[in-house]
Design a protein around this motif. Structure first.
Motif, mmCIF file in Angstrom:
data_model
loop_
_atom_site.group_PDB
_atom_site.id
_atom_site.type_symbol
_atom_site.label_atom_id
_atom_site.label_comp_id
_atom_site.label_asym_id
_atom_site.label_seq_id
_atom_site.Cartn_x
_atom_site.Cartn_y
_atom_site.Cartn_z
ATOM 1 N N ARG A 1 0.825 -1.194 0.138
ATOM 2 C CA ARG A 1 0.094 0.087 0.002
ATOM 3 C C ARG A 1 0.795 1.394 -0.018
ATOM 4 N NH1 ARG A 1 -3.537 -3.487 3.059
ATOM 5 N NH2 ARG A 1 -2.827 -2.861 5.027
ATOM 6 N N PHE A 2 2.156 1.245 0.047
ATOM 7 C CA PHE A 2 3.003 2.310 -0.052
ATOM 8 C C PHE A 2 4.389 2.343 -0.695
ATOM 9 C CE2 PHE A 2 4.856 0.516 3.711
ATOM 10 C CZ PHE A 2 6.352 0.777 3.606
ATOM 11 N N LEU A 3 4.960 0.917 -0.769
ATOM 12 C CA LEU A 3 6.303 0.958 -1.348
ATOM 13 C C LEU A 3 6.093 1.176 -2.900
ATOM 14 C CD1 LEU A 3 8.504 -1.882 -0.079
ATOM 15 C CD2 LEU A 3 8.874 0.442 -0.050
ATOM 16 N N PHE A 4 6.778 2.086 -3.462
ATOM 17 C CA PHE A 4 6.796 2.171 -5.103
ATOM 18 C C PHE A 4 5.396 2.454 -5.536
ATOM 19 C CE2 PHE A 4 10.200 -0.777 -3.519
ATOM 20 C CZ PHE A 4 11.020 0.361 -3.654
ATOM 21 N N ARG A 5 4.418 2.831 -4.664
ATOM 22 C CA ARG A 5 2.989 3.094 -5.283
ATOM 23 C C ARG A 5 2.980 4.706 -6.072
ATOM 24 N NH1 ARG A 5 -1.058 -0.056 -4.075
ATOM 25 N NH2 ARG A 5 -3.202 0.790 -4.726
ATOM 26 N N THR A 6 2.565 4.621 -7.110
ATOM 27 C CA THR A 6 1.960 5.993 -7.481
ATOM 28 C C THR A 6 0.758 6.367 -7.512
ATOM 29 O OG1 THR A 6 1.817 4.998 -9.731
ATOM 30 C CG2 THR A 6 4.239 5.583 -9.165
ATOM 31 N N PHE B 1 12.983 -8.401 -1.997
ATOM 32 C CA PHE B 1 11.431 -8.253 -2.127
ATOM 33 C C PHE B 1 11.092 -7.943 -3.688
ATOM 34 C CE2 PHE B 1 13.587 -4.194 -1.255
ATOM 35 C CZ PHE B 1 13.264 -3.311 -2.609
ATOM 36 N N THR B 2 10.059 -8.171 -4.249
ATOM 37 C CA THR B 2 9.821 -7.819 -5.613
ATOM 38 C C THR B 2 8.435 -7.042 -5.599
ATOM 39 O OG1 THR B 2 10.943 -9.613 -6.570
ATOM 40 C CG2 THR B 2 9.388 -8.620 -7.896
ATOM 41 N N VAL B 3 8.321 -5.839 -6.011
ATOM 42 C CA VAL B 3 7.107 -5.131 -6.073
ATOM 43 C C VAL B 3 6.989 -4.539 -7.622
ATOM 44 C CG1 VAL B 3 6.009 -2.940 -5.349
ATOM 45 C CG2 VAL B 3 7.560 -4.226 -3.614
ATOM 46 N N THR B 4 5.931 -5.006 -8.128
ATOM 47 C CA THR B 4 5.564 -4.660 -9.552
ATOM 48 C C THR B 4 4.316 -3.660 -9.377
ATOM 49 O OG1 THR B 4 6.216 -6.728 -10.052
ATOM 50 C CG2 THR B 4 4.858 -5.572 -11.771
ATOM 51 N N ASP B 5 4.580 -2.632 -9.944
ATOM 52 C CA ASP B 5 3.405 -1.520 -10.025
ATOM 53 C C ASP B 5 2.986 -1.240 -11.402
ATOM 54 O OD1 ASP B 5 1.816 0.585 -9.268
ATOM 55 O OD2 ASP B 5 3.328 1.994 -9.882
ATOM 56 N N ARG B 6 1.730 -1.577 -11.797
ATOM 57 C CA ARG B 6 1.197 -1.517 -13.259
ATOM 58 C C ARG B 6 0.829 -0.004 -13.456
ATOM 59 N NH1 ARG B 6 -1.959 -6.195 -15.229
ATOM 60 N NH2 ARG B 6 0.304 -6.853 -15.455
ATOM 61 N N ARG B 7 1.397 0.647 -14.470
ATOM 62 C CA ARG B 7 1.196 1.986 -14.788
ATOM 63 C C ARG B 7 0.634 2.186 -16.228
ATOM 64 N NH1 ARG B 7 6.919 4.393 -11.997
ATOM 65 N NH2 ARG B 7 6.542 3.423 -9.992
ATOM 66 N N PRO B 8 -0.224 3.272 -16.257
ATOM 67 C CA PRO B 8 -0.652 3.703 -17.706
ATOM 68 C C PRO B 8 0.487 4.131 -18.619
ATOM 69 C CG PRO B 8 -1.495 5.208 -16.129
ATOM 70 C CD PRO B 8 -0.581 4.073 -15.338
ATOM 71 N N ALA B 9 0.694 3.988 -19.778
ATOM 72 C CA ALA B 9 1.650 4.325 -20.679
ATOM 73 C C ALA B 9 1.501 5.999 -20.854
ATOM 74 C CB ALA B 9 1.484 3.708 -22.097
ATOM 75 N N ALA B 10 2.735 6.916 -20.899
ATOM 76 C CA ALA B 10 2.712 8.201 -20.979
ATOM 77 C C ALA B 10 2.131 8.662 -22.196
ATOM 78 C CB ALA B 10 3.826 8.525 -20.809
ATOM 79 N N VAL C 1 9.165 -2.875 -12.504
ATOM 80 C CA VAL C 1 9.543 -4.075 -11.409
ATOM 81 C C VAL C 1 10.629 -3.693 -10.542
ATOM 82 C CG1 VAL C 1 10.328 -6.328 -11.176
ATOM 83 C CG2 VAL C 1 9.100 -5.810 -12.841
ATOM 84 N N HIS C 2 10.189 -3.284 -9.179
ATOM 85 C CA HIS C 2 11.312 -2.777 -8.098
ATOM 86 C C HIS C 2 11.796 -4.104 -7.512
ATOM 87 C CE1 HIS C 2 8.223 0.258 -8.981
ATOM 88 N NE2 HIS C 2 9.471 1.144 -8.665
ATOM 89 N N PHE D 1 19.194 -2.169 -4.279
ATOM 90 C CA PHE D 1 17.843 -1.577 -5.081
ATOM 91 C C PHE D 1 17.876 -1.619 -6.141
ATOM 92 C CE2 PHE D 1 14.934 1.876 -6.218
ATOM 93 C CZ PHE D 1 13.731 1.124 -6.211
ATOM 94 N N SER D 2 16.881 -2.463 -7.351
ATOM 95 C CA SER D 2 17.074 -2.068 -8.600
ATOM 96 C C SER D 2 15.788 -1.761 -9.218
ATOM 97 C CB SER D 2 17.668 -3.485 -9.449
ATOM 98 O OG SER D 2 18.841 -3.975 -8.884
ATOM 99 N N VAL D 3 15.522 -1.202 -10.267
ATOM 100 C CA VAL D 3 14.148 -0.957 -10.881
ATOM 101 C C VAL D 3 14.496 -1.460 -12.237
ATOM 102 C CG1 VAL D 3 12.414 0.757 -11.781
ATOM 103 C CG2 VAL D 3 13.886 1.132 -9.542
#
Length: 162
Positions: A32-37, A55-64, A74-75, A92-94
């Motif tokens: 609910r907070f890590l790498f959330r946009t 850890f692996t946190v994947t945030d799905r974002r709309p294309a610009a 993927v973080h 840490f890697s993105v």
């Protein structure tokens, strides 16, 4: 050779250090907070909370480009030090952006009293041009995450009229 880029972001919480620290290692809270946009959606949050784990946190974002397409950011992190409730260190890697070389993040939680603490996040971005180009966005991103952590720790009641 240019000097390394190091950013520091701090945030004070009205919560004991253990509660703030544990949120970083609890998948349900971290999602609910890590790498959330604002426009993204965390699709995956896996955490192995031990030194050598990560850890692996994947945030799905709309294309610009304004189309109805999305992309996944993927973080990933590998824990180097876990000293509850005071210190968390990870490489840490993105994977979606930039270099494959990990950077170092240190999260220090300093108790200020029985129900208060200060979190100091230090991110060593490196010394290259990529590090310089990511400095402002990284600082803003971490500051946003620390604010989201506060909302996670203290959810506001919605729909109550006085």
């Amino acid at each position: 050779m240019s000097s390394p880029v190091v950013i520091r972001v701090t945030h004070r919480y009205s919560a004991h250090a253990e509660r703030v620290f544990d949120a970083w290692l609890t998948p349900k809270q971290a999602a609910r907070f890590l790498f959330r946009t604002r426009t993204g959606n965390v699709m995956r949050c896996e955490i192995v909370p031990e030194v050598g784990g990560g850890f692996t946190v994947t945030d799905r974002r709309p294309a610009a480009d304004g189309e109805e397409s999305v992309f996944d950011v993927v973080h990933m992190g590998k824990y180097l030090e876990i000293d509850r409730p005071r210190r968390l260190v990870f490489d840490f890697s993105v994977l979606t952006f930039g270099s494959d070389d990990p950077t170092r993040v240190t999260v220090d939680v300093v108790p200020l009293g029985p129900q208060a603490c200060e979190l100091v996040l230090t991110h060593e971005l490196g010394a290259g041009e990529l590090a310089r180009s990511m400095e402002d966005a990284s600082r803003k991103g971490w500051a946003n995450m620390l604010a989201l952590l506060e909302r996670e720790l203290f959810p506001r009641r919605v729909g109550i009229q006085l």
